[in-house]
Design a protein around this motif. Sequence first.
Motif, PDB file in Angstrom:
ATOM      1  N   SER A 158      48.115  49.774  25.431  1.00  0.00           N
ATOM      2  CA  SER A 158      48.658  50.048  26.762  1.00  0.00           C
ATOM      3  C   SER A 158      48.036  51.297  27.372  1.00  0.00           C
ATOM      4  CB  SER A 158      50.176  50.209  26.686  1.00  0.00           C
ATOM      5  OG  SER A 158      50.790  49.107  26.058  1.00  0.00           O
ATOM      6  N   TYR A 159      47.850  52.347  26.576  1.00  0.00           N
ATOM      7  CA  TYR A 159      47.319  53.609  27.087  1.00  0.00           C
ATOM      8  C   TYR A 159      45.797  53.606  27.245  1.00  0.00           C
ATOM      9  CZ  TYR A 159      51.843  55.959  26.477  1.00  0.00           C
ATOM     10  OH  TYR A 159      53.153  56.342  26.576  1.00  0.00           O
ATOM     11  N   THR A 160      45.085  52.926  26.333  1.00  0.00           N
ATOM     12  CA  THR A 160      43.630  53.032  26.305  1.00  0.00           C
ATOM     13  C   THR A 160      42.952  52.594  27.610  1.00  0.00           C
ATOM     14  OG1 THR A 160      43.633  52.751  23.900  1.00  0.00           O
ATOM     15  CG2 THR A 160      41.560  52.339  25.057  1.00  0.00           C
ATOM     16  N   PRO A 161      43.310  51.439  28.228  1.00  0.00           N
ATOM     17  CA  PRO A 161      42.639  51.091  29.502  1.00  0.00           C
ATOM     18  C   PRO A 161      42.850  52.131  30.594  1.00  0.00           C
ATOM     19  CG  PRO A 161      43.820  49.206  28.609  1.00  0.00           C
ATOM     20  CD  PRO A 161      44.242  50.382  27.806  1.00  0.00           C
ATOM     21  N   ILE A 162      44.049  52.714  30.657  1.00  0.00           N
ATOM     22  CA  ILE A 162      44.322  53.730  31.672  1.00  0.00           C
ATOM     23  C   ILE A 162      43.490  54.978  31.412  1.00  0.00           C
ATOM     24  CG2 ILE A 162      46.121  55.202  32.651  1.00  0.00           C
ATOM     25  CD1 ILE A 162      48.127  53.017  32.061  1.00  0.00           C
TER      26      ILE A 162
END
Length: 452
Positions: free
Chosen positions: A362-366
């Motif tokens: 969830s955090y990595t693409p952002i």
Amino acid sequence: MLPAKTQVYHHLHHHRSPVVKQVLAVLLRDGPFDAATFSASFQWSTQPVSDILRSIPTFFFTPTRSIGRQPNHNRHRAPLKQRDLRQESVKLQNCSLVLGPVAHRDPTRVNHGVLKSTQFFYWVESHGGFTHNEMTVREMAIVLAKANKLYELWNFLREMSRRGDGGLITTMSITCLIKCLGEEGLVNEAMQAFYRMKQFHCKPDVYAYNTVILALCRVGFFVKAKSLLQQMELPGFRCPPDTYTYTIFISSYCKYALQTGCRKAIRRRLWEANHCFRLMLFKGFVPDIVTYNSLIDGCCKTNRIERALVLLEDMIKRGCLPNRVTYDSFIRYYSVVNEIDKAIEMLRRMQGMNHGTPTTSSYTPIIHALCEVGRATEAWEFLVLLVNGGLIPREYTYKLVLDALNCNGNSNLLDEGIRRKIEDGILGRYRQRMKAKPFMNRKGYVLVIEDQ
């Protein structure tokens, strides 16, 4: 085969039964089966025999390179295709590389594993006083299927079906066999097993139909799969389709569309997935979270964000609460198209409505999207949130944030405690991965050297 007495084989420690370890060691060393090898007082039961047969593919069929080193041995990097065993045999004779599920597999080890497992199967019955049941026969059939010994497999099943009242071959056994053949890329052979159920006095159920439909859809044989679905939809048919049947088609259409790389094929497959979804609703089936997630992910990856948002609202209206996988599809889409604020909004919405707990996916693409547009400070803040949630980012993500901070001159924001925690976690993950990799000897057998 391996005469050194100080060699004990990797992965044996997870078996609690000493007899299981002992038998596997005899199999790997090509030792004989005799009464002196094992304890005379040991009573063979279903569990140890099944554990031994289930371990044969791990030790003898797993390739020593590439895909075989992955934790999930059924995962293939390239899209799965129907295999031609004759063509693969010719390639092996010409020393050519065979791609697919059997890439880098050693035929000598496979033949040895089949030979020893067959010897053990009949030895434990003749000398160990054990009577085979449906479970052990199923495990032996799966060993032959994973070794791609189809001629031996059908002969074995015919032999077992003649024993007793024929209860050794059941619908569950044939269904597990169909699943195994489908994962091996032998889909036509899986269809043969499905149609041979009547020969073994087995009646296919809805789970057997779903298994063979999944095997057909994985290699793109949608025409054959739809013919089975039409057969299930006939009035009064004993195996009517269920929600999982339609979910298989929806998920397969979305995945296969992305694998083609052709815009026309992608539009066609997405239309068929949506048509199947509407047909499912028309027939009164209630979609579950897997159905919605498959269709939403396919729409997001093909830039159909409006349709994905409609599906999100529809699933909430029907009482099917979205989860982390649902929101991750939207987060990845908005991050790719540089609508980062909407991606962050989706992340906040997931947390605010308690629809799931964010993970690294969830955090990595952002974080990556923020670094690409020069918002390094916000990327570092999300990285800190990820670490404070008990997660460790990938090494590439961590270095990307460090480079972005150094380029913007904000390297003073780096907290020493957070940096040490991330670096220790990355190092620990690397050590764990290296520890999990088996050591191969010259013959390709997995072993670990221990002191006596």
